[in-house]
Scaffold this active site. Structure first.
Site, mmCIF file in Angstrom:
data_model
loop_
_atom_site.group_PDB
_atom_site.id
_atom_site.type_symbol
_atom_site.label_atom_id
_atom_site.label_comp_id
_atom_site.label_asym_id
_atom_site.label_seq_id
_atom_site.Cartn_x
_atom_site.Cartn_y
_atom_site.Cartn_z
ATOM 1 N N TYR A 139 0.704 -0.683 -0.417
ATOM 2 C CA TYR A 139 0.560 0.125 -0.229
ATOM 3 C C TYR A 139 0.686 0.997 0.028
ATOM 4 C CZ TYR A 139 -4.239 1.957 0.872
ATOM 5 O OH TYR A 139 -5.394 3.229 1.045
ATOM 6 N N LYS A 190 -0.916 -1.372 -4.725
ATOM 7 C CA LYS A 190 -1.889 0.080 -4.093
ATOM 8 C C LYS A 190 -1.537 1.376 -3.899
ATOM 9 C CE LYS A 190 -6.221 0.574 -1.538
ATOM 10 N NZ LYS A 190 -6.937 -0.066 -0.476
#
Length: 303
Positions: free
Chosen positions: A143, A169
């Site tokens: 992330y 992400k």
């Protein structure tokens, strides 16, 4: 793990992604039965991957034991229909513990959060992520956000070191930086849109090859969320524009009135459509009655 690495990569890289809220009872404890019902309901709609105990699921507010239970319940209720990805993070030690708990519960991968609090160099973030990747057999999606944001060469280095790193992400919404990463790293990784209320970035994401994103509003307007995603992928610009104007822009205006409402409004919305999940845990706060009424009107507009 239920799915192969190739299966998880395909599922998480193309299709609508669900990030369910976490159910708490009136005492603020995890409510497993309510959570089972939520997962069963969301799986009635067309999603490709389930990300549990994520940002919308208040990962930052969960103890390790209840985290493991949340993942176990989600895996059981999903029953192999779609891959289940759980979160990990905070520190190397804690992230390894999260990954071990997720693996024991049958998850197919982890979403690796940035390290807690401290400022980091690019080299330090790569070491943090690599050590966690190398400590688990699970698939890992990094992330990329906040103090853990990696630039293109660092992402490339991490991908070269860690075969089980399957995706990135984006949590920044910096299209220039993300496009540079994509053009540098290429299809070695999958790329997921992950800013709050990611639909507002969906057209920009798609233009650089990001085919999917995390949908928090899927928690309370799943039909609309699926319709928006299908319209986007079909090139139906009129529908995308209409739903953006009618729902997403006013929702974001509400979200931005208070820090943390990216989660709190989602929980309030879930209650409005008959799937209450309890209140958020501190330091988040729930919207007031007036705000909930505005949210209710907004939901009815697109239902």
């Amino acid at each position: 793990m239920t799915f192969s690495r190739a299966d998880v990569t395909r599922a998480a890289g193309d299709g609508l992604l669900s990030f369910p809220v976490t159910d708490f009872d009136s005492a603020g404890q995890f409510d497993a039965e309510s959570y089972r019902k939520r997962i069963a309901w969301l799986l009635e709609y067309e999603i490709s991957t389930l990300f549990v105990a994520g940002g919308t699921g208040e990962f930052f507010n969960l103890g390790l034991e209840e985290f493991g239970e949340i993942v176990r319940v989600a895996v059981e209720e999903t029953a192999g229909r779609v891959p289940v990805i759980a979160s990990a993070g905070q520190s190397i030690t804690m992230a390894k513990a999260h990954a071990a708990a997720a693996e024991a519960a049958g998850a197919d991968g982890i979403l690796l959060m940035p390290p807690y609090l401290t400022e980091c160099s690019q080299e330090g973030i790569v070491e943090y992520a690599a050590e966690i990747c190398n400590a688990t057999s699970l698939n890992v999606i990094y992330y990329n956000r906040a103090n853990g944001a990696l630039e293109a060469q660092a992402v490339k280095a991490l991908a070269e070191r860690c075969p089980n790193l399957i995706g990135l992400k984006d949590g920044r919404g910096d299209i220039q930086s993300l496009n540079t990463i994509i053009k540098t790293v290429g299809d070695r990784l999958i790329y997921i849109g992950g800013v709050p209320t990611a639909e507002i970035f969906a057209e920009a994401y798609l233009s650089i090859g990001v085919n999917t994103y995390s949908s928090a509003v899927f928690n309370f307007v799943p039909e609309m969320a699926v319709h928006f995603y299908k319209s986007l992928r079909a090139g139906d610009h009129d529908t995308v524009a209409r739903l953006t104007s009618d729902f997403f822009i006013p929702f974001i205006a509400m979200r931005d009135t208070c820090r943390g409402y990216a989660v709190s409004l989602v929980k309030a919305g879930a209650a409005q459509v008959g799937y209450p999940a309890g209140n958020v845990r501190a330091p988040l706060t729930m919207p007031n009655a007036e705000e909930v009424e505005k949210l209710k009107v907004l939901i009815e507009r697109v239902r």
